[in-house]
Design an enzyme around this catalytic site. Sequence first.
Site, PDB file in Angstrom:
ATOM      1  N   ASP A 205      38.311  37.437  34.896  1.00  0.00           N
ATOM      2  CA  ASP A 205      38.417  35.774  34.614  1.00  0.00           C
ATOM      3  C   ASP A 205      37.036  35.049  34.447  1.00  0.00           C
ATOM      4  OD1 ASP A 205      37.464  35.650  37.398  1.00  0.00           O
ATOM      5  OD2 ASP A 205      39.000  34.656  38.080  1.00  0.00           O
ATOM      6  N   ASP A 207      35.136  31.900  36.551  1.00  0.00           N
ATOM      7  CA  ASP A 207      35.355  30.873  37.495  1.00  0.00           C
ATOM      8  C   ASP A 207      34.331  29.821  37.397  1.00  0.00           C
ATOM      9  OD1 ASP A 207      36.809  32.850  39.333  1.00  0.00           O
ATOM     10  OD2 ASP A 207      35.430  33.980  38.834  1.00  0.00           O
ATOM     11  N   ASP A 292      39.358  30.103  36.334  1.00  0.00           N
ATOM     12  CA  ASP A 292      39.375  29.301  37.564  1.00  0.00           C
ATOM     13  C   ASP A 292      38.634  28.078  37.815  1.00  0.00           C
ATOM     14  OD1 ASP A 292      41.373  31.141  38.442  1.00  0.00           O
ATOM     15  OD2 ASP A 292      40.024  32.155  39.933  1.00  0.00           O
TER      16      ASP A 292
END
Length: 368
Positions: A205, A207, A292
């Site tokens: 992902d 962040d 995120d």
Amino acid sequence: EPEVPSFIASKVSQYSCQRKTTLNNYNKKFTDAFEIMAENYEFKENEIFCLEFLRAASVLKFLPFPVTRMKDIQGLPCMGDRVRDVIEEIIEEGESSRAKEVSNDERYKSFKQFTSVFGVGVKTSEKWYRMGLRTLEEVKADKTLKLSKMQKAGFLYYEDLISCVSKAEADAVSLIVKNTVCTFLPDALVTITGGFRRGKSTGHDIDFLITNPGPEEDDELLHKGLLLYCDIIESTFVKEQLPSRKVDAMDNFQKCFAILKLYQPRVNSNSYSTSKNFDMAEVKDWKAIRVDLVITPFEQYAYALLGWTGSRQFGRDLRRYATHEKKMILDNHALYDRRERIFLKAGSEEEIFTHLGLDYVEPWERNA
Ligand code: CTP
Ligand code: MN
Ligand code: MN
Ligand code: MN
């Protein structure tokens, strides 16, 4: 044989926050096996054995040479019997029969598949496994299951989400996030954290930490546009509350576990965007990317940055060190000195290390 004169095993700290761990791992053979063992214990909710293997993996990632004899690990911390058995077998046989058994284990294989879906953790996997489900195909075929909104998105974008995020994609998303945030908050600071800040070239992902210097906190930011899937968690932080003592505590920032729609560069073009390529209507010209987003008040920014940069093991050891060596409590919001009964303010990560009496460790040296 590599000669490392300054290396003294008995001086290696048991805390990864007192070690410098780059991405240059000489002992991948061992650490891969440890990580399989640790993950299996995590699936069995055996936190003690799980942490034992994660700590050992972290020590071997730090070693400046490959382990070739049992003598090489003599005097090192975190080398319990279970760990030594695995090392010994890998030295002698080239692989670990225990780790191999685990990776062929039916329960492990099912949990591995289930937890690869965004929104599915150990608890849900346990439930599905007890229902007799073994594969994702079986889960998808079972129409009686009630999936959460997050899990539905996880299945919908599954193929995109399991393929790694590249540095180029992270940079592209970073530009988009910065531009978007700045149209709402012109002075906001947007920083990439997580693995990419530690110098990794891929990630699962991306962040981001977002803060607005000055007194005003904007809790509307996440409610405005751009996301394919977004589960907004409102801030639950209460002023003056003591830092959490849990090993892997969730923090209380307003945050968003999102999926972003990233349009791929067209043929003859290499710019990513979040607007559609109209001439390529037939082919899927975008990729779903996990992002995120964490919003932090400016005075907690340094703590949030340290916590969200990781690695997870580095963060665990920082908190363990604070508790056991300093009588302090550290989390992603604050550092509390229990002797003095005061919160220690910090405007940078360097200041937090100083409060803890630790030498500064650069982000790319936190790959513990
Ligand atoms: N983190 C946290 N609180 C959460 C979730 C994550 O403090 N609720 C921290 C983790 O401890 C980790 C960092 O944020 O240190 C980034 O988490 P994650 O994206 O899961 O890991 P990465 O190190 O970025 O690795 P990957 O490339 O797999 O994303
Ligand atoms: Mn990450
Ligand atoms: Mn991760
Ligand atoms: Mn993350």
